[in-house]
Design an enzyme around this catalytic site. Structure first.
Site, PDB file in Angstrom:
ATOM      1  N   LYS A  66      32.588  54.696 -11.227  1.00  0.00           N
ATOM      2  CA  LYS A  66      32.397  56.127 -11.002  1.00  0.00           C
ATOM      3  C   LYS A  66      31.363  56.707 -11.963  1.00  0.00           C
ATOM      4  O   LYS A  66      30.454  57.416 -11.558  1.00  0.00           O
ATOM      5  CB  LYS A  66      33.712  56.893 -11.167  1.00  0.00           C
ATOM      6  N   ASP A  74      44.558  52.337 -17.897  1.00  0.00           N
ATOM      7  CA  ASP A  74      43.554  52.234 -16.845  1.00  0.00           C
ATOM      8  C   ASP A  74      42.650  53.454 -16.983  1.00  0.00           C
ATOM      9  O   ASP A  74      43.110  54.590 -16.835  1.00  0.00           O
ATOM     10  CB  ASP A  74      44.255  52.222 -15.473  1.00  0.00           C
ATOM     11  N   TRP A 117      48.093  55.361  -8.701  1.00  0.00           N
ATOM     12  CA  TRP A 117      47.130  54.850  -7.712  1.00  0.00           C
ATOM     13  C   TRP A 117      47.855  53.800  -6.877  1.00  0.00           C
ATOM     14  O   TRP A 117      48.437  52.855  -7.446  1.00  0.00           O
ATOM     15  CB  TRP A 117      45.948  54.237  -8.466  1.00  0.00           C
ATOM     16  N   ALA A 151      39.305  54.898 -15.474  1.00  0.00           N
ATOM     17  CA  ALA A 151      38.321  54.693 -14.404  1.00  0.00           C
ATOM     18  C   ALA A 151      37.395  55.892 -14.236  1.00  0.00           C
ATOM     19  O   ALA A 151      36.469  55.839 -13.425  1.00  0.00           O
ATOM     20  CB  ALA A 151      39.035  54.408 -13.085  1.00  0.00           C
TER      21      ALA A 151
HETATM   22  C1  LMR Z   1      40.356  55.869  -5.036  1.00  0.00           C
HETATM   23  O1  LMR Z   1      41.445  55.962  -5.580  1.00  0.00           O
HETATM   24  O2  LMR Z   1      40.032  56.514  -4.032  1.00  0.00           O
HETATM   25  C2  LMR Z   1      39.322  54.955  -5.609  1.00  0.00           C
HETATM   26  O3  LMR Z   1      39.776  54.388  -6.793  1.00  0.00           O
HETATM   27  C3  LMR Z   1      38.832  53.950  -4.651  1.00  0.00           C
HETATM   28  C4  LMR Z   1      39.835  52.895  -4.347  1.00  0.00           C
HETATM   29  O4  LMR Z   1      39.481  51.715  -4.512  1.00  0.00           O
HETATM   30  O5  LMR Z   1      40.957  53.213  -3.937  1.00  0.00           O
END
Ligand code: LMR
Length: 394
Positions: free
Chosen positions: A243, A208, A127, A210
């Site tokens: 989520k 992590d 991410w 999520a």
């Molecule tokens: C994403 O990866 O789209 C979500 O986790 C929202 C974000 O905060 O980036």
């Protein structure tokens, strides 16, 4: 004073939201930010959340501060949801955080406080905000191979070879389930091997998680986190409620620090409270209270789980429909990975030029690394996307 500021790079995921809003085309398709959408394109408030809010409105008689770590009942409920009985409760310190991102940020800060030299191993890709926060905090990152561009599965040999270079005092950041951005995940046997490497190297895992409930099910998605927490002496777990409870803007998350024995828990708990005090004092309570009410009330919990399961199955259905449509149009199985990936995202595995072309020619918005939010699709838009992918020559 502020003329010395430098412009910061825009967050690529969030920039897409604006670009999509500004696009006048009526048939545009938003596969950008990770927000669940139902078939009509709405991000609904879940039934159990609405019911809990109603009850809370009637019953709540104060908005006075909670504790620095939030309401202990929230920690208890979330520890049970994520960890089950994988570790003794008295080895887990926990504090409510402003969302999963808040938990991630606080986890990195705790690591930096304890071990300023720690290197954080991150999956390549991960991410983007993981990298951004680590850079902001001045922490060293080491990428480990993760995604096989050919198969669009996990490059497991590469992952293990790279993780073996970690040392005691390093941290390995893992996605507990539903890897963001790829959608590719290790299987249970592969997680065993990851655990062995963690134990051999002495590196500490930070997980992590999520998207619990978005992949294979609420319990199944927590399995790797539980496996790891039960096996290693200590770990950090950042969990998000954004989520799976659909309470994105309420900023509800938790950071858990699991220690080898109960004697270390007190110091970890005090550190979490201290870090909260320095950063924002008390964590937000509204979303956490709703989550606690839902998890501790049989009827609310059953209804939440049923709705979450519907959400999960709808995303799986879209994955299967997209893979089948691409099989039909391409006459090949090369998109079968889409049905095997789990969670909200899949990395299509194409160039940023192609991503740009899909946006320019068809109004299809995905992140530049070709991450698609599967939940942004519906039965009508799947064939449109499939045709655009094939027409573009992907
Ligand atoms: C994403 O990866 O789209 C979500 O986790 C929202 C974000 O905060 O980036």
């Amino acid at each position: 004073m502020f003329e010395t500021l430098k412009a910061q790079p825009a967050d690529k995921i969030l920039a897409l939201i604006q670009a999509f809003r500004d696009d006048p085309r009526a048939d545009k398709i938003d596969l950008g930010v990770g927000v669940y959408k139902d078939a009509s394109g709405l991000t609904p408030v879940m039934r159990a959340v609405k019911a809990a809010e109603h009850r809370l409105w009637e019953a709540q008689d104060t908005k006075a501060y909670t504790g620095l770590a939030g309401d202990p009942a929230f920690s208890d409920a979330m520890i049970a949801l994520v960890l089950g009985d994988a570790v003794p409760r008295d080895t887990v310190a926990a504090a409510a955080m402003p969302g999963g991102t808040g938990a991630v940020r606080q986890a990195f800060e705790m690591i930096r406080m304890a071990a300023p030299q720690a290197r954080v191993f991150v999956s390549d890709p991960t991410w983007p905000n993981h990298l951004s926060i680590l850079k902001y905090l001045g922490m060293e990152t080491v990428p480990y191979r993760y995604f096989d561009e050919e198969t669009r599965g996990v490059d497991f040999d590469g992952m293990i070879a790279d993780l073996k270079t970690a040392r005691k005092g390093d941290v390995v950041l893992l996605h507990g389930c539903c890897h963001n951005p790829t959608g590719a995940n290790p299987n249970s046997g592969e997680w065993d091997t990851v655990i062995k490497v963690l134990l051999d190297t002495g590196a500490m895992p930070m997980i992590d998680i999520a998207y619990q409930g978005f992949g294979d099910g609420l319990q199944e998605d927590a399995a790797a986190t539980r496996q790891i927490a039960a096996a290693v002496p200590e770990c950090l777990i950042a969990a998000s409620c954004s989520k799976n409870f659909g309470i994105y803007r309420e900023r509800t998350g938790i950071l858990m620090a699991v220690s080898a024995d109960a004697s270390a828990r007190g110091l970890n708990q005090d550190t979490l409270a201290f870090l909260n005090r320095q950063n924002f004092s008390f964590p937000p309570d509204h979303g956490a209270r709703l989550v606690t009410m839902i998890l501790t009330d049989d009827a609310l919990r059953a209804d939440w789980q049923a709705e979450l399961e519907d959400v999960r199955l709808s995303m799986l259905g879209l994955r299967e429909q997209l893979a089948a449509e691409l099989r039909r149009l391409s006459g090949s199985d090369r998109f079968a990975f889409l049905a095997q990936h789990r969670g909200m995202f899949s990395r299509l595995g194409t160039t940023s030029d192609m991503v740009e072309k899909l946006r320019a020619d068809h109004g299809i918005y995905m992140v530049g690394d070709s991450r698609m939010n599967i939940a942004g699709l519906n039965a009508t838009t799947v064939p449109i996307l499939a045709k655009a992918i094939i027409d573009a020559g992907i």
